[in-house]
Design an enzyme around this catalytic site. Structure first.
Site, short mmCIF file in Angstrom:
data_model
loop_
_atom_site.label_atom_id
_atom_site.label_comp_id
_atom_site.label_asym_id
_atom_site.label_seq_id
_atom_site.Cartn_x
_atom_site.Cartn_y
_atom_site.Cartn_z
N ASN A 119 0.88 -1.17 0.00
CA ASN A 119 0.00 0.00 0.00
C ASN A 119 0.92 1.22 0.00
O ASN A 119 1.51 1.56 1.02
CB ASN A 119 -0.84 -0.04 1.26
CG ASN A 119 -2.22 0.53 1.14
OD1 ASN A 119 -2.96 0.49 2.11
ND2 ASN A 119 -2.61 1.06 0.01
N ASN A 153 -7.16 10.12 0.55
CA ASN A 153 -7.21 9.18 -0.55
C ASN A 153 -6.78 9.83 -1.85
O ASN A 153 -6.66 11.05 -1.96
CB ASN A 153 -8.62 8.61 -0.69
CG ASN A 153 -9.05 7.78 0.50
OD1 ASN A 153 -8.33 6.88 0.91
ND2 ASN A 153 -10.21 8.08 1.06
N CYS A 204 -5.67 4.61 7.94
CA CYS A 204 -5.10 3.66 6.99
C CYS A 204 -4.05 2.90 7.76
O CYS A 204 -3.01 3.45 8.11
CB CYS A 204 -4.49 4.39 5.80
SG CYS A 204 -3.49 3.31 4.74
N ASN A 247 -12.61 2.81 9.66
CA ASN A 247 -13.14 2.83 8.29
C ASN A 247 -14.22 1.77 8.15
O ASN A 247 -14.09 0.66 8.67
CB ASN A 247 -12.03 2.52 7.28
CG ASN A 247 -10.94 3.56 7.25
OD1 ASN A 247 -11.07 4.63 7.80
ND2 ASN A 247 -9.83 3.22 6.61
N ASN A 273 -15.68 0.39 2.07
CA ASN A 273 -14.72 -0.50 1.44
C ASN A 273 -15.36 -1.89 1.31
O ASN A 273 -16.07 -2.33 2.22
CB ASN A 273 -13.46 -0.60 2.29
CG ASN A 273 -12.84 0.76 2.57
OD1 ASN A 273 -12.16 1.32 1.73
ND2 ASN A 273 -13.11 1.29 3.76
N GLU A 309 -11.23 -0.26 -2.46
CA GLU A 309 -11.10 0.70 -1.37
C GLU A 309 -11.80 2.02 -1.70
O GLU A 309 -11.63 2.58 -2.78
CB GLU A 309 -9.62 0.97 -1.09
CG GLU A 309 -9.37 1.83 0.13
CD GLU A 309 -7.89 1.93 0.47
OE1 GLU A 309 -7.57 2.63 1.44
OE2 GLU A 309 -7.06 1.31 -0.22
N ARG A 310 -12.58 2.48 -0.76
CA ARG A 310 -13.28 3.75 -0.90
C ARG A 310 -12.30 4.88 -1.21
O ARG A 310 -11.31 5.06 -0.52
CB ARG A 310 -14.01 4.03 0.43
CG ARG A 310 -14.80 5.30 0.49
CD ARG A 310 -15.42 5.48 1.86
NE ARG A 310 -14.42 5.48 2.92
CZ ARG A 310 -14.67 5.86 4.18
NH1 ARG A 310 -15.89 6.22 4.53
NH2 ARG A 310 -13.73 5.84 5.08
N CYS A 342 -4.88 -3.02 1.58
CA CYS A 342 -5.61 -2.09 2.43
C CYS A 342 -5.50 -2.62 3.86
O CYS A 342 -6.03 -3.68 4.17
CB CYS A 342 -7.07 -1.97 2.00
SG CYS A 342 -8.07 -0.94 3.11
N GLY A 343 -4.80 -1.89 4.72
CA GLY A 343 -4.54 -2.38 6.07
C GLY A 343 -5.78 -2.54 6.91
O GLY A 343 -5.95 -3.55 7.61
#
Length: 313
Positions: A13, A67, A76, A164, A198, A216-217, A225-226
């Site tokens: 990422n 983002n 994130c 998130n 997401n 991912e949004r 994506c963590g």
């Protein structure tokens, strides 16, 4: 406007990261910077922009993440490890409490996942299962391994915010076309999901391993994506696919992390925080100009690649 930055990644990422502790810009300007720097067709590229921000009485330092489309995310977790590394170096710390947009997280140096790999442990949560907080208007207070009619899919999802919002579905094999279709539907911010979410498809790989693929949004289909890996680990435990308190290996297209979810909703991730290069760039209009590279980190970049190759075997 010229910015110094470090190009870094957590589990693939990747982001430009700026030490913004002494930089005063409003949110609209930071969003503009994020769009320019994260542009994959530009000179830097990334899944978004990371900011190391100043601490306060309760936090050693802070983190903001914008983002690639300029929207700001609650957190994130892959990026958090990179910000933690920068904060540790700036303040001479080995552990810290980090302020996020709507919550906080604990971070600490961890034994290396592999030789030469800077590794940081992060603890996030507790997860929030109340979808009214997103909001997600489906007529249910929680969604756990259930069909969401508004999605137009027969797949069963578990809804987890950490912080998130994530929709996680366990599948026999990831169908990327289907994932993109569902993710794009959420990205359109329909009336029932105005703040988007997401979407992840997750494959079980043995008794203690997962493979996660995420739309991912604000980014789209991403290699890593963590927070999706954290949400997927918790969802696997919540639905009985993994046991709470068991360490799992969570793979994605960009690499892997070690993960463990607790019954109280806290999730621990341990993963890399790898620097690729440091440099500076001028942004004119909405375009990032040529990058002036001031330092490269070839040894640790190679160490990470070797680690991923070895662990994937």
């Amino acid at each position: 406007m010229r910015f110094d930055f470090i190009k870094c990644h957590g589990s693939g990422n990747d982001f430009p990261m700026i030490d913004a502790r002494a930089v005063s810009l409003d949110d609209a300007t930071w969003a503009w910077v994020a769009v320019a720097l994260a542009d994959r067709a530009g000179t830097v590229g990334g899944d978004g922009l990371l900011l190391l921000t100043a601490g306060d009485d309760a936090h050693d330092f802070g983190m903001r993440m914008f983002n690639a489309d300029g929207s700001e995310s609650e957190t994130c977790l892959n990026g958090l490890r990179c910000v933690a590394r920068a904060g540790f170096a700036a303040l001479g710390l080995e552990r810290a409490t980090v302020r996020l947009k709507t919550s906080h997280a604990s971070v600490a140096l961890d034994p290396a996942l592999a030789p030469g790999v800077m590794t940081i442990r992060e603890v996030a949560g507790p997860v929030d299962l109340d979808v009214a907080h997103w909001p997600m208007r489906t007529g249910a207070a929680q969604v756990v391994d259930a069909v969401i009619p508004e999605l137009g899919s027969n797949r069963r999802f578990t809804a987890v915010a950490i912080p998130n919002p994530h929709l996680v579905s366990f599948v026999d094999a990831v169908d990327e076309d289907e994932l993109v279709m569902l993710g794009a539907g959420c990205e359109a911010a329909p009336d029932w999901l105005p703040n988007r979410a997401n979407v992840s498809f997750v494959e079980l790989r043995g008794a203690d391993a997962l493979f996660v693929r995420t739309f991912e949004r604000g980014v789209g289909l991403t290699d890593s994506c963590g927070s999706a890996m954290a949400a997927s680990t918790y969802a696997a435990c919540r639905t009985g696919r993994l046991a709470f308190g068991t360490q799992a290996t969570v793979f994605n297209r960009g690499g892997l992390v070690r993960a463990e979810a607790a019954a109280d909703g806290m999730v621990r991730l341990s993963g890399n925080a790898t620097y690729d290069y440091a440099g500076s760039v001028e942004i004119v209009g909405s375009v990032a100009g040529p990058v002036q590279i001031t330092q490269t980190f070839a040894v640790e970049t190679a160490a990470w690649r070797a680690a991923v190759a070895a662990m994937a075997d």
